[in-house]
Write a protein that holds these residues in place. Structure first.
Motif, PDB file in Angstrom:
ATOM      1  N   MET A   1     -78.734  82.861 -37.893  1.00 37.86           N
ATOM      2  CA  MET A   1     -78.341  84.241 -37.559  1.00 37.86           C
ATOM      3  C   MET A   1     -77.904  84.995 -38.814  1.00 37.86           C
ATOM      4  SD  MET A   1     -78.035  85.919 -34.643  1.00 37.86           S
ATOM      5  CE  MET A   1     -76.471  86.652 -34.227  1.00 37.86           C
ATOM      6  N   ALA A   2     -78.405  86.225 -38.975  1.00 37.32           N
ATOM      7  CA  ALA A   2     -78.009  87.029 -40.124  1.00 37.32           C
ATOM      8  C   ALA A   2     -76.566  87.511 -39.934  1.00 37.32           C
ATOM      9  CB  ALA A   2     -78.931  88.235 -40.247  1.00 37.32           C
ATOM     10  N   ALA A   3     -75.870  87.717 -41.074  1.00 37.19           N
ATOM     11  CA  ALA A   3     -74.479  88.188 -41.022  1.00 37.19           C
ATOM     12  C   ALA A   3     -74.444  89.612 -40.455  1.00 37.19           C
ATOM     13  CB  ALA A   3     -73.907  88.174 -42.433  1.00 37.19           C
ATOM     14  N   PRO A   4     -73.285  90.058 -39.895  1.00 41.74           N
ATOM     15  CA  PRO A   4     -73.193  91.432 -39.381  1.00 41.74           C
ATOM     16  C   PRO A   4     -73.431  92.443 -40.495  1.00 41.74           C
ATOM     17  CG  PRO A   4     -71.090  90.254 -39.151  1.00 41.74           C
ATOM     18  CD  PRO A   4     -72.057  89.301 -39.765  1.00 41.74           C
ATOM     19  N   ILE A   5     -74.011  93.595 -40.132  1.00 40.49           N
ATOM     20  CA  ILE A   5     -74.384  94.582 -41.150  1.00 40.49           C
ATOM     21  C   ILE A   5     -73.160  95.411 -41.556  1.00 40.49           C
ATOM     22  CG2 ILE A   5     -75.833  96.603 -41.598  1.00 40.49           C
ATOM     23  CD1 ILE A   5     -77.775  95.430 -39.504  1.00 40.49           C
ATOM     24  N   PRO A   6     -72.767  95.368 -42.853  1.00 45.39           N
ATOM     25  CA  PRO A   6     -71.607  96.181 -43.268  1.00 45.39           C
ATOM     26  C   PRO A   6     -71.992  97.657 -43.373  1.00 45.39           C
ATOM     27  CG  PRO A   6     -72.524  94.982 -45.134  1.00 45.39           C
ATOM     28  CD  PRO A   6     -73.361  94.615 -43.949  1.00 45.39           C
ATOM     29  N   LYS A   7     -70.973  98.542 -43.467  1.00 47.98           N
ATOM     30  CA  LYS A   7     -71.252  99.985 -43.519  1.00 47.98           C
ATOM     31  C   LYS A   7     -71.843 100.366 -44.866  1.00 47.98           C
ATOM     32  CE  LYS A   7     -67.680 101.876 -41.014  1.00 47.98           C
ATOM     33  NZ  LYS A   7     -66.414 102.432 -41.241  1.00 47.98           N
ATOM     34  N   THR A   8     -71.153  99.942 -45.919  1.00 48.49           N
ATOM     35  CA  THR A   8     -71.686 100.185 -47.263  1.00 48.49           C
ATOM     36  C   THR A   8     -72.198  98.870 -47.806  1.00 48.49           C
ATOM     37  OG1 THR A   8     -69.934 101.793 -47.590  1.00 48.49           O
ATOM     38  CG2 THR A   8     -71.128 101.081 -49.544  1.00 48.49           C
ATOM     39  N   TRP A   9     -73.428  98.897 -48.270  1.00 45.91           N
ATOM     40  CA  TRP A   9     -74.003  97.654 -48.812  1.00 45.91           C
ATOM     41  C   TRP A   9     -73.661  97.548 -50.284  1.00 45.91           C
ATOM     42  CZ3 TRP A   9     -76.621  93.816 -46.269  1.00 45.91           C
ATOM     43  CH2 TRP A   9     -77.011  94.085 -44.957  1.00 45.91           C
ATOM     44  N   THR A  10     -73.027  96.439 -50.646  1.00 47.17           N
ATOM     45  CA  THR A  10     -72.786  96.172 -52.071  1.00 47.17           C
ATOM     46  C   THR A  10     -73.812  95.143 -52.550  1.00 47.17           C
ATOM     47  OG1 THR A  10     -71.338  94.301 -51.636  1.00 47.17           O
ATOM     48  CG2 THR A  10     -70.289  96.486 -51.790  1.00 47.17           C
TER      49      THR A  10
END
Ligand SMILES: C[S@@+](CC[C@H](N)C(=O)[O-])C[C@H]1O[C@@H](n2cnc3c(N)ncnc32)[C@H](O)[C@@H]1O
Length: 291
Positions: A1-10
Motif C-alpha cells: 500500500m502506498a503511503a497517504p498523500i501529503p498536502k505539500t510534496w517534499t
C-alpha cells in the motif's frame, strides 16, 4: 500500500512514495532508481537531494518526475535510458536506445585489458569490436594516453553515439570509428590489443529475461540460439588482425568460457586465461597470439 498523500510534496515525500511504488512493481533497485529519476527531473545531482530533503517540489517538476516514474514502473525503461546517461569506468557516457547500456561486469574486460599492457605510456594499436556507446575503447584510451584506437560496430546509430562520447571526453583525436561486421572494416591491419564485448545472449533464453532488456537493441544482445554465433566467428577470425604477441580479450557469459577458450586454442592462441567478474565468475577469455 502506498503511503497517504501529503498536502505539500517534499523531496523526501517523493522519494519515500516512489521507492515503495517501485518495490511493489518489482523494480530491482527502488530507492536508487527513485533518487536518479528525481535528481534528473529537478536538474540536480543525487547528493543534492540529501541536502534538500525538505524542499517542496512544485507541480511542473512533479509532472516531469511522474512521467519518468511511470515509464520506469510500467514500461520498465532502464534508468540510464530515461536520463540519457550512464557512468562507466568513472567516465560519464551518453546513452540512447541505439546502444547497450554499459554494464558494471564489462569493467572486468577493461581491467584485464589494462593488465595485459600495464605500462601507461605504451604506444598501442587498439581495436574494439562492437563498441556500442564506446564504453570499452574510451576507458582504454583514457587510461593509455598514447594508444591509437579503432572501434567498429555493425550499427551506424551506435557509432554516432560512440563518436559523440569520444568528442565529449576529449578523446576523438585518438579514437576512430568504422562501420561493419567483426574485422571487415579493419581488413589488412593489425593490432597490439583487440577487445570485444559482443552480443552473447542466447535467443532460446529471450522469454525469461528482465523486461528492461526489451528497450535495448536486439543486435547488441542476441547472437543465435545459444548466444555463441558472434563469439565463434570472432574466435575463428581474430588471429589475422593480431600482431605477434598481441593480446585478445573477449567478454562472455560465464557458461560460454570453456567453449570460447577451446576455440581460441584451436585458432592458434596461447596463454589462455579467464579473468573473473566481481561475483567470481569467468567473465572474460584472454589470450595472446602464438607465433
Ligand atoms: C553487447 S554490445 C556491447 C557494447 C559496448 N562495447 C559495451 O560493452 O557496452 C554489442 C555491440 O556489438 C555490436 N555488434 C553486433 N554484432 C556485430 C558484428 N557482427 N560486428 C560488429 N559489431 C557487432 C552491436 O551493435 C552492439 O553495439
Amino acid at each position: 500500500m502506498a503511503a497517504p498523500i501529503p498536502k505539500t510534496w517534499t523531496v523526501l515525500d517523493l522519494l519515500r512514495w516512489t521507492t515503495q511504488h517501485f518495490t511493489e512493481r518489482g523494480v530491482e533497485t527502488p530507492r536508487l532508481d527513485a533518487e536518479c529519476l528525481l535528481a534528473h527531473a529537478l536538474g540536480c545531482d543525487r547528493l543534492r537531494l540529501y541536502v534538500d530533503y525538505d524542499r517542496p517540489v512544485d507541480e511542473s517538476e512533479r509532472t516531469r518526475f511522474r512521467e519518468l516514474v511511470r515509464e520506469r514502473a510500467q514500461a520498465r525503461v532502464p534508468v540510464a535510458l530515461l536520463v540519457g546517461a550512464r557512468e562507466f569506468w568513472s567516465l560519464p557516457l551518453r546513452v540512447t536506445r541505439d546502444v547497450l547500456v554499459p554494464r558494471p561486469d564489462t569493467e572486468t574486460l577493461v581491467a584485464a585489458a589494462l593488465d595485459a599492457f600495464p605500462d601507461r605510456e605504451a604506444e598501442l594499436d587498439v581495436l574494439d569490436v562492437g563498441t556500442g556507446s564506446g564504453a570499452v575503447v574510451l576507458a582504454i584510451a583514457h587510461e593509455r594516453p598514447k594508444a591509437r584506437c579503432t572501434a567498429t560496430d555493425i550499427s551506424p546509430a551506435a557509432l554516432a553515439v560512440a563518436a559523440e562520447n569520444a568528442t565529449r571526453l576529449g578523446l576523438a583525436d585518438r579514437v576512430c570509428f568504422a562501420e561493419g561486421s567483426l574485422f571487415e572494416p579493419v581488413a589488412g591491419r593489425s593490432f597490439d590489443l583487440v577487445v570485444s564485448n559482443p552480443p552473447y545472449v542466447a535467443e532460446r533464453d529471450a522469454a525469461a529475461l528482465a523486461p528492461e532488456l526489451a528497450h535495448e537493441p536486439r543486435t547488441a544482445l542476441f547472437a543465435g540460439h545459444d548466444g555463441t554465433d558472434v563469439l565463434r566467428a570472432f574466435a575463428a577470425q581474430v588471429r589475422d588482425v593480431l600482431k605477434p604477441d598481441a593480446a585478445v580479450l573477449v567478454e562472455l557469459d560465464p557458461a560460454q568460457a570453456q567453449a570460447v577458450a577451446a576455440w581460441f586454442a584451436a585458432a592458434g592462441m596461447t596463454g589462455i586465461v579467464t579473468p573473473r567478474d566481481m561475483a567470481g565468475r569467468p567473465r572474460v577469455v584472454a589470450a595472446r597470439r602464438r607465433e
